[in-house]
Design a protein around this motif. Structure first.
Motif, PDB file in Angstrom:
ATOM      1  N   LEU A 274      75.748 -38.883  35.021  1.00 45.84           N
ATOM      2  CA  LEU A 274      75.827 -39.167  33.391  1.00 45.84           C
ATOM      3  C   LEU A 274      77.141 -40.196  33.157  1.00 45.84           C
ATOM      4  O   LEU A 274      76.926 -40.888  32.576  1.00 45.84           O
ATOM      5  CB  LEU A 274      75.720 -37.961  32.585  1.00 45.84           C
ATOM      6  N   LEU A 275      78.117 -39.803  33.846  1.00 45.67           N
ATOM      7  CA  LEU A 275      79.620 -40.585  33.617  1.00 45.67           C
ATOM      8  C   LEU A 275      79.403 -41.894  34.086  1.00 45.67           C
ATOM      9  O   LEU A 275      79.868 -42.905  33.678  1.00 45.67           O
ATOM     10  CB  LEU A 275      80.642 -39.799  34.127  1.00 45.67           C
ATOM     11  N   LEU A 276      78.721 -41.867  35.201  1.00 45.87           N
ATOM     12  CA  LEU A 276      78.469 -43.289  36.078  1.00 45.87           C
ATOM     13  C   LEU A 276      77.738 -44.263  35.364  1.00 45.87           C
ATOM     14  O   LEU A 276      77.836 -45.152  35.268  1.00 45.87           O
ATOM     15  CB  LEU A 276      77.831 -42.981  37.142  1.00 45.87           C
ATOM     16  N   LEU A 277      76.642 -43.630  34.754  1.00 43.63           N
ATOM     17  CA  LEU A 277      75.724 -44.412  33.999  1.00 43.63           C
ATOM     18  C   LEU A 277      76.683 -44.978  32.641  1.00 43.63           C
ATOM     19  O   LEU A 277      76.356 -46.086  32.261  1.00 43.63           O
ATOM     20  CB  LEU A 277      74.593 -43.526  33.484  1.00 43.63           C
ATOM     21  N   ALA A 278      77.151 -44.074  32.083  1.00 42.05           N
ATOM     22  CA  ALA A 278      78.041 -44.437  30.833  1.00 42.05           C
ATOM     23  C   ALA A 278      79.047 -45.616  31.262  1.00 42.05           C
ATOM     24  O   ALA A 278      79.259 -46.540  30.231  1.00 42.05           O
ATOM     25  CB  ALA A 278      78.771 -43.141  30.353  1.00 42.05           C
ATOM     26  N   ALA A 279      79.691 -45.525  32.438  1.00 46.85           N
ATOM     27  CA  ALA A 279      80.534 -46.526  32.753  1.00 46.85           C
ATOM     28  C   ALA A 279      80.066 -47.585  33.187  1.00 46.85           C
ATOM     29  O   ALA A 279      80.736 -48.609  33.402  1.00 46.85           O
ATOM     30  CB  ALA A 279      81.423 -45.935  33.955  1.00 46.85           C
ATOM     31  N   GLY A 280      78.737 -47.779  33.624  1.00 48.35           N
ATOM     32  CA  GLY A 280      78.091 -48.894  34.121  1.00 48.35           C
ATOM     33  C   GLY A 280      78.441 -49.440  35.268  1.00 48.35           C
ATOM     34  O   GLY A 280      78.532 -50.515  35.873  1.00 48.35           O
TER      35      GLY A 280
ATOM     36  N   TYR B 126      80.800 -43.491  42.419  1.00 48.23           N
ATOM     37  CA  TYR B 126      81.427 -42.559  41.936  1.00 48.23           C
ATOM     38  C   TYR B 126      82.851 -42.632  42.079  1.00 48.23           C
ATOM     39  O   TYR B 126      83.551 -42.800  43.239  1.00 48.23           O
ATOM     40  CB  TYR B 126      80.914 -41.284  42.703  1.00 48.23           C
ATOM     41  N   GLY B 127      83.801 -42.617  41.053  1.00 49.91           N
ATOM     42  CA  GLY B 127      85.036 -42.537  40.921  1.00 49.91           C
ATOM     43  C   GLY B 127      85.745 -41.429  40.364  1.00 49.91           C
ATOM     44  O   GLY B 127      85.131 -40.101  40.265  1.00 49.91           O
ATOM     45  N   VAL B 128      87.128 -41.645  40.203  1.00 45.51           N
ATOM     46  CA  VAL B 128      87.816 -40.559  39.668  1.00 45.51           C
ATOM     47  C   VAL B 128      87.269 -39.915  38.400  1.00 45.51           C
ATOM     48  O   VAL B 128      87.274 -38.421  38.045  1.00 45.51           O
ATOM     49  CB  VAL B 128      89.170 -41.046  39.156  1.00 45.51           C
TER      50      VAL B 128
END
Length: 432
Positions: A383-389, A393-395
């Motif tokens: 979900l966070l990866l999708l939101a960041a575009g 995967y990162g911090v």
């Protein structure tokens, strides 16, 4: 006191224990192995983080669902049948997992492994409750978890080294064959209780009256277990602490160290290996210490406090590979190891004849926690990866998962404050 051959009793008791503990080591191996083969599974089946989490958690889904039935099986048919059937099914599942050429087949194999091994632990703990004295139960539980964790340790660093020389599929097929061999040994050598092998009960050996047998249908017994409010805090405790520990160390620790700190599999596996070794030691020390001081509640509360603090450290501290990370993973394992006392607590707040169901009830919390933690961690990351575009995967993604780790730890800490103190004695039995 009934006469018996003490040396022969010891030989039979420890033969049974060794066979069941070997089966239990396989339980832990299968539980933790996905973290070490996560890269191989992703390459073989082309999975996302959420899908990988679901595949690993397939074990936990069925394991969780089977805990109460496993307790019923252990209390009715006995440990021998519970472990025998479980080892056979787990062996078939492991072989199928190793031979799988599709994600669906791998999921079925993982499901069968979880189904099979789900009966082993409760069967072993039920066996311990009738083959060992009540005053030794915390210690034998700690020893059981220490030895069982050898399987978990083997599934981290040692497995990573084996995978440098052998294909992951070969490993799981070989383990399946070994599991079937253990099923045969269980049939030949395991007895449900001392009386089945021609001995008096352990309580009779100590000059006490044997525990009363079950005297009603198992459904009524099961309702009584669910209605026992003193069992619920232990189940929530294990849900929060051990569920998140197995979920994090068993799957997400290696990817975190790989993606954020650029460690290869062998180097990254050192940290969950340290955590698992510490967890095994923590189980033994916590069980022995609890027996020695005659208390359950302080050990469980202390473990929850430290575990929560370490989880906060993993989330908030600027740690990286090296001494600080090692210290955090060791502390995580040591504090999580206190959970073993929850099994002794469960046995002591449950009528002796229903020990299997009581332990299974608490164990359900543990595996429900792991079953939810692993995919939710992956879902948060996706979900966070999708939101960041972004595509990697990162911090931020892993930090989101670590918040989940802290939330589980906080829940366990709250539950620990509601535990009933048994003073290491069954509260349903009249004591001299």
């Amino acid at each position: 006191m009934t006469a018996y051959d003490h040396r022969h009793f010891q030989q039979v008791r420890w033969t049974i224990y060794i066979i069941l503990i070997l089966a239990y080591m396989l339980v832990f191996f299968h539980r933790m192995a996905p973290g070490s083969v996560s890269g191989d599974l992703t390459e073989a089946f082309g999975t996302s983080a959420a899908a990988l989490g679901s595949l690993a958690a397939m074990y936990y889904y069925i394991y969780t669902a089977m805990q109460i039935p496993s307790g019923v099986l252990a209390d009715t048919l006995g440990s021998r049948w519970a472990v025998l059937a479980g080892s056979l099914v787990a062996g078939v599942g492991s072989i199928l997992f190793g031979l799988a050429d599709t994600f669906a087949m791998a999921s079925v194999g993982r499901f069968l492994v979880g189904l099979g091994v789900s009966t082993v632990f409760v069967g072993l703990m039920k066996s311990n409750s009738v083959w060992f004295s009540e005053r030794q139960y915390g210690s034998i539980s700690g020893l059981t978890l220490l030895l069982g964790n050898a399987g978990a340790i083997a599934a981290t660093g040692p497995l990573a080294l084996v995978l440098d020389h052998y294909d992951w599929r070969t490993v799981f097929v070989a383990l399946g064959v070994f599991s079937i061999v253990l099923a045969v040994a269980t049939w030949l050598k395991v007895y449900n209780k001392p009386e089945d092998a021609g001995f008096p009960s352990v309580r009779e050996m100590e000059g006490k009256t044997a525990h009363a047998a079950r005297d009603q249908h198992w459904l009524k017994d099961l309702r009584a277990v669910f209605a026992n409010r003193k069992l619920w805090p232990g189940a929530v405790y294990d849900f929060g602490i051990t569920g998140s520990f197995f979920g994090f160390v068993g799957l997400w620790a290696v990817p975190l160290l790989r993606d954020l700190h650029e460690l290869d599999r062998s180097a990254a596996s050192l940290y969950p290996t340290l955590a698992t070794v510490a967890f095994a030691i923590g189980c033994l020390v916590a069980g022995m210490y609890s027996d020695r001081v005659g208390r359950r509640r302080p050990v469980l509360i202390g473990g929850a406090v430290v575990y929560f603090a370490v989880c906060l450290g993993l989330w908030l501290l600027p740690w990286g590979p090296g001494p600080l990370a090692m210290a955090l993973f060791v502390a995580l394992g040591l504090s999580a190891g206190c959970f073993v006392v929850a099994y002794a607590h469960a046995k002591e707040v449950t009528a002796p004849a229903l020990a299997g169901m009581g332990i299974a009830f608490v164990n359900t919390g543990l595996f429900l926690g792991a079953a939810l933690f692993q995919p939710i961690f992956g879902w948060i990351m996706d979900l966070l990866l999708l939101a960041a575009g972004r595509s990697d995967y990162g911090v931020a993604e892993y930090q989101g998962g670590l918040v989940l780790l802290c939330a589980f730890a906080a829940l366990a800490l709250a539950a620990s404050l509601l535990l009933h103190e048994t003073h290491c004695r069954n509260i349903h039995v009249k004591h001299d």
